[in-house]
Design a protein around this motif. Structure first.
Motif, PDB file in Angstrom:
ATOM      1  N   GLY A 145      57.651  33.571 153.745  1.00 43.55           N
ATOM      2  CA  GLY A 145      58.669  32.862 152.965  1.00 43.55           C
ATOM      3  C   GLY A 145      59.969  32.682 153.711  1.00 43.55           C
ATOM      4  N   ASP A 202      63.045  38.515 145.858  1.00 48.09           N
ATOM      5  CA  ASP A 202      62.678  38.910 144.495  1.00 48.09           C
ATOM      6  C   ASP A 202      61.695  40.076 144.497  1.00 48.09           C
ATOM      7  N   PRO A 209      57.273  29.776 141.161  1.00 47.95           N
ATOM      8  CA  PRO A 209      57.837  31.081 141.531  1.00 47.95           C
ATOM      9  C   PRO A 209      57.384  32.194 140.589  1.00 47.95           C
ATOM     10  N   GLY A 267      57.766  36.001 148.636  1.00 47.05           N
ATOM     11  CA  GLY A 267      59.154  35.883 148.186  1.00 47.05           C
ATOM     12  C   GLY A 267      59.822  37.241 148.362  1.00 47.05           C
ATOM     13  N   ILE A 276      54.276  31.761 144.480  1.00 46.37           N
ATOM     14  CA  ILE A 276      55.092  32.697 145.274  1.00 46.37           C
ATOM     15  C   ILE A 276      54.840  34.101 144.741  1.00 46.37           C
ATOM     16  N   ARG A 281      59.711  23.092 144.311  1.00 47.06           N
ATOM     17  CA  ARG A 281      59.621  24.409 143.664  1.00 47.06           C
ATOM     18  C   ARG A 281      60.272  24.264 142.298  1.00 47.06           C
ATOM     19  N   GLU A 339      56.277  37.405 144.236  1.00 42.74           N
ATOM     20  CA  GLU A 339      57.605  38.023 144.244  1.00 42.74           C
ATOM     21  C   GLU A 339      57.771  39.072 143.158  1.00 42.74           C
TER      22      GLU A 339
END
Ligand SMILES: CC(C)(COP(=O)(O)OP(=O)(O)OC[C@H]1O[C@@H](n2cnc3c(N)ncnc32)[C@H](O)[C@@H]1OP(=O)(O)O)[C@@H](O)C(=O)NCCC(=O)NCCSC(=O)C[C@H](O)C(=O)O
Ligand SMILES: [Mg+2]
Length: 364
Positions: free
Chosen positions: A252, A184, A122, A181, A155, A92, A157
């Motif tokens: 996640g 977040d 991310p 995610g 992800i 990541r 988020e």
């Protein structure tokens, strides 16, 4: 504006490997996170090969700012020194608006791009983020002389990421999958939970009040309440978007490491809804994910029994008082296909599934 069909599978840089036409269904029940800059964790990685489907060297959140370079270098060292065998090797990277991400990509691709299966990105907001990574990866792969493209995992988020979920999945043939995610995402949505994934005791439905003989509701009488899943909506959206685009959805993180029971419940909800795996933050969660995301012997036995009874897959039959037809055969085929994929990499599961005959009898 999406790329025209004729250009979609063309490499984005001269000399870059051709993008994949299909994303392979490689088992990935647990994506195990470790900090490559943490000596204790890093030392455990070689022995974890073969015990977990995915080892992910995390460079983003949970790595302190002053350790970013150390973790990146640690990942390079691990990537070079480790034979990953059947285990996938992912990373990541830092978020695209951070001061670290460019060095992450320009270091990792030339140094260990031949080992990396998937790069997790991310806080993806929309297709433009994937387009950026896609082009940069193609340039770096071409320069490094790689013969296999690195896949990309986004992800979800941010609220914008969730709103743009379909365009994110469709943004590149490299797209391998999506993860939730929840921490977040909760912050971005201004949800009022401070937990890293999992449920919340305040998010519930309550049984109607019982009524007395005159029909008056007894609001103060004891009532059952049922905690609900805060993440159901987002996971369901992820599953549909991924299935539509031939890529894979993952639950996640579950931050309450000690609560292995609730972790198993959360993972199982995701499995039942269509996710193929979840993140593991601590070794104890690998065991949970491997168990939950592998179909049970009973489910595989039932699936084989239905498939055998249905012959060419058309019509309807009764099995144990239940109707089975073309549609339920397809559900059973999903279960059996997953069992076959897992049996190919997990000798223990292979033994269990091999004990089930083609018509669903479990041999002692
Ligand atoms: C959560 C932890 C900080 C707990 O660590 P620790 O207190 O050291 O746990 P233990 O004492 O139980 O550890 C026992 C031994 O196991 C090793 N260990 C611990 N975790 C790992 C691991 N992930 N991989 C390999 N080895 C591990 C310890 O070093 C101990 O070793 P020893 O002393 O030799 O016996 C810690 O587990 C941790 O940091 N986990 C990873 C956290 C992480 O990656 N977080 C980021 C992902 S979640 C996220 O980012 C949120 C998401 O993006 C969102 O928005 O929702
Ligand atoms: Mg996050």
């Amino acid at each position: 504006m999406t790329r025209p069909a004729k250009d979609f599978f063309a490499p984005l840089a001269v000399g870059a490997p051709a993008p994949p036409r299909e994303i392979p269904a490689r088992p990935s029940r647990a994506i195990h996170f470790f900090d490559p800059g943490n000596e204790k964790m890093a030392a455990k990685v070689p022995d974890m090969v073969g015990t977990v489907d995915v080892l992910l060297g995390n460079l983003e959140d949970a790595v302190k700012a002053e350790n970013k370079e150390k973790s990146r270098q640690g990942l390079v060292d691990i990537g070079r020194a480790t034979d990953f065998g059947p285990t996938q090797f992912w990373t990541r990277i830092n978020s695209l608006d951070s001061p670290w991400v460019l060095d992450d990509l320009t270091t990792l691709v030339p140094e260990i791009g031949d080992k990396l299966d998937v790069i997790m990105v991310p806080k993806v907001q929309g297709a433009e983020d994937i387009h950026y990574v896609d082009r940069l990866l193609a340039q770096l792969e071409a320069k490094a002389g790689l013969d296999r493209p690195i896949l990309v995992h986004a992800i979800l988020e941010t609220a914008r990421g969730v709103a743009n979920i379909e365009e994110i999945c469709a943004a590149s043939p490299r797209m391998q999958g999506l993860s939730l995610g929840p921490a977040d995402l909760a912050a971005d949505r201004r949800m009022k939970t401070t937990r890293v994934g999992g449920g919340h005791p305040g998010y519930l439905v309550r049984q109607d009040p019982v009524r007395d003989d005159l029909g008056v509701p007894q609001y103060d009488a004891q009532r059952t309440s049922y905690q609900q899943d805060l993440w159901h909506y987002t996971i369901a959206r992820m599953v549909d978007a991924c299935a539509m685009h031939g890529i894979y959805p993952y639950y996640g993180p579950f931050g309450d490491i000690k609560d292995t029971v609730a972790c198993e419940d959360q993972f199982r909800n995701a499995f039942l809804l269509g996710c193929v795996g979840a993140w593991s933050l601590h070794p104890v969660q690998i065991t949970i994910a491997n168990k939950v995301f592998s179909p049970s012997v009973e489910d595989v036995a039932h699936a084989r029994r239905v498939i055998a009874a249905m012959g060419d897959g058309t019509g309807a039959v009764m099995i144990d008082g239940k109707m089975e037809d073309d549609a339920s055969v397809k559900q059973c085929q999903v279960m059996v296909a997953l069992a076959d994929e897992l049996a190919a990499i997990d000798p223990e599961l292979k033994e269990q599934y091999d004990a089930i005959s083609a018509d669903g009898e479990v041999r002692a």
